[in-house]
Design a protein around this motif. Structure first.
Motif, PDB file in Angstrom:
ATOM      1  N   UNK A  22       0.828  -1.199   0.000  1.00  0.00           N
ATOM      2  CA  UNK A  22       0.000   0.000   0.000  1.00  0.00           C
ATOM      3  C   UNK A  22       0.867   1.256   0.000  1.00  0.00           C
ATOM      4  N   UNK A  23       1.914   1.274   0.822  1.00  0.00           N
ATOM      5  CA  UNK A  23       2.823   2.417   0.859  1.00  0.00           C
ATOM      6  C   UNK A  23       3.527   2.582  -0.483  1.00  0.00           C
ATOM      7  N   UNK A  24       3.926   1.487  -1.108  1.00  0.00           N
ATOM      8  CA  UNK A  24       4.593   1.559  -2.408  1.00  0.00           C
ATOM      9  C   UNK A  24       3.648   2.128  -3.468  1.00  0.00           C
ATOM     10  N   UNK A  25       2.392   1.691  -3.460  1.00  0.00           N
ATOM     11  CA  UNK A  25       1.408   2.227  -4.411  1.00  0.00           C
ATOM     12  C   UNK A  25       1.198   3.721  -4.199  1.00  0.00           C
ATOM     13  N   UNK A  26       1.114   4.154  -2.956  1.00  0.00           N
ATOM     14  CA  UNK A  26       0.962   5.584  -2.665  1.00  0.00           C
ATOM     15  C   UNK A  26       2.175   6.364  -3.165  1.00  0.00           C
ATOM     16  N   UNK A  27       3.358   5.828  -2.947  1.00  0.00           N
ATOM     17  CA  UNK A  27       4.573   6.490  -3.425  1.00  0.00           C
ATOM     18  C   UNK A  27       4.612   6.590  -4.933  1.00  0.00           C
ATOM     19  N   UNK A  28       4.241   5.518  -5.621  1.00  0.00           N
ATOM     20  CA  UNK A  28       4.214   5.529  -7.084  1.00  0.00           C
ATOM     21  C   UNK A  28       3.212   6.558  -7.585  1.00  0.00           C
ATOM     22  N   UNK A  29       2.061   6.646  -6.950  1.00  0.00           N
ATOM     23  CA  UNK A  29       1.052   7.623  -7.381  1.00  0.00           C
ATOM     24  C   UNK A  29       1.529   9.059  -7.168  1.00  0.00           C
ATOM     25  N   UNK A  30       2.245   9.322  -6.086  1.00  0.00           N
ATOM     26  CA  UNK A  30       2.775  10.673  -5.851  1.00  0.00           C
ATOM     27  C   UNK A  30       3.819  11.006  -6.909  1.00  0.00           C
ATOM     28  N   UNK A  31       4.691  10.058  -7.235  1.00  0.00           N
ATOM     29  CA  UNK A  31       5.708  10.291  -8.274  1.00  0.00           C
ATOM     30  C   UNK A  31       5.035  10.500  -9.627  1.00  0.00           C
ATOM     31  N   UNK A  32       4.019   9.713  -9.945  1.00  0.00           N
ATOM     32  CA  UNK A  32       3.313   9.871 -11.217  1.00  0.00           C
ATOM     33  C   UNK A  32       2.585  11.206 -11.308  1.00  0.00           C
TER      34      UNK A  32
END
Length: 116
Positions: A22-32
């Protein structure tokens, strides 16, 4: 107790794995958010991480409105009628410790016993 089935969320290791994903998905979305070009209608949508802030503020407002609505939507505990103690007069306690079961006579008028 040793034969109990272990489910996926029973193990703390699996819960940690789900949280890390979940944290990784949130990080990817912020970078995107910084990479993907969006077609915006308003100028404030160009602000960095606008949508996560917008979602967070929306959730906070939703919780505050729900708390306020609770004051007039909440019903008292006995709204559907007073809570009555169970009527124990029809219950017959049978002592089966001597190995011989006594027949219970619970066939009072109005009872709906199937095997009477």
């Amino acid at each position: 107790m040793d034969n109990e089935k272990q489910y996926f969320f029973d193990k703390p290791k699996n819960i940690q794995l789900i949280l890390y994903l979940l944290y990784a998905c949130c990080g990817v979305l912020v970078v995107l958010d910084f990479v993907i070009h969006r077609h915006v209608y308003h100028s404030w949508e160009n602000l960095p991480i606008f949508y996560p802030i917008y979602g967070f503020v929306g959730c906070v407002i939703l919780v505050l409105i729900a708390s306020w609505m609770r004051t007039f939507l909440m019903r008292p505990e006995d709204y559907y009628g007073p809570v009555e103690a169970p009527d124990n007069s029809k219950i017959e306690i049978i002592d089966v410790s001597d190995g011989h079961a006594k027949e219970a006579n619970n066939n009072n008028e109005g009872d709906r016993n199937v095997d009477a």
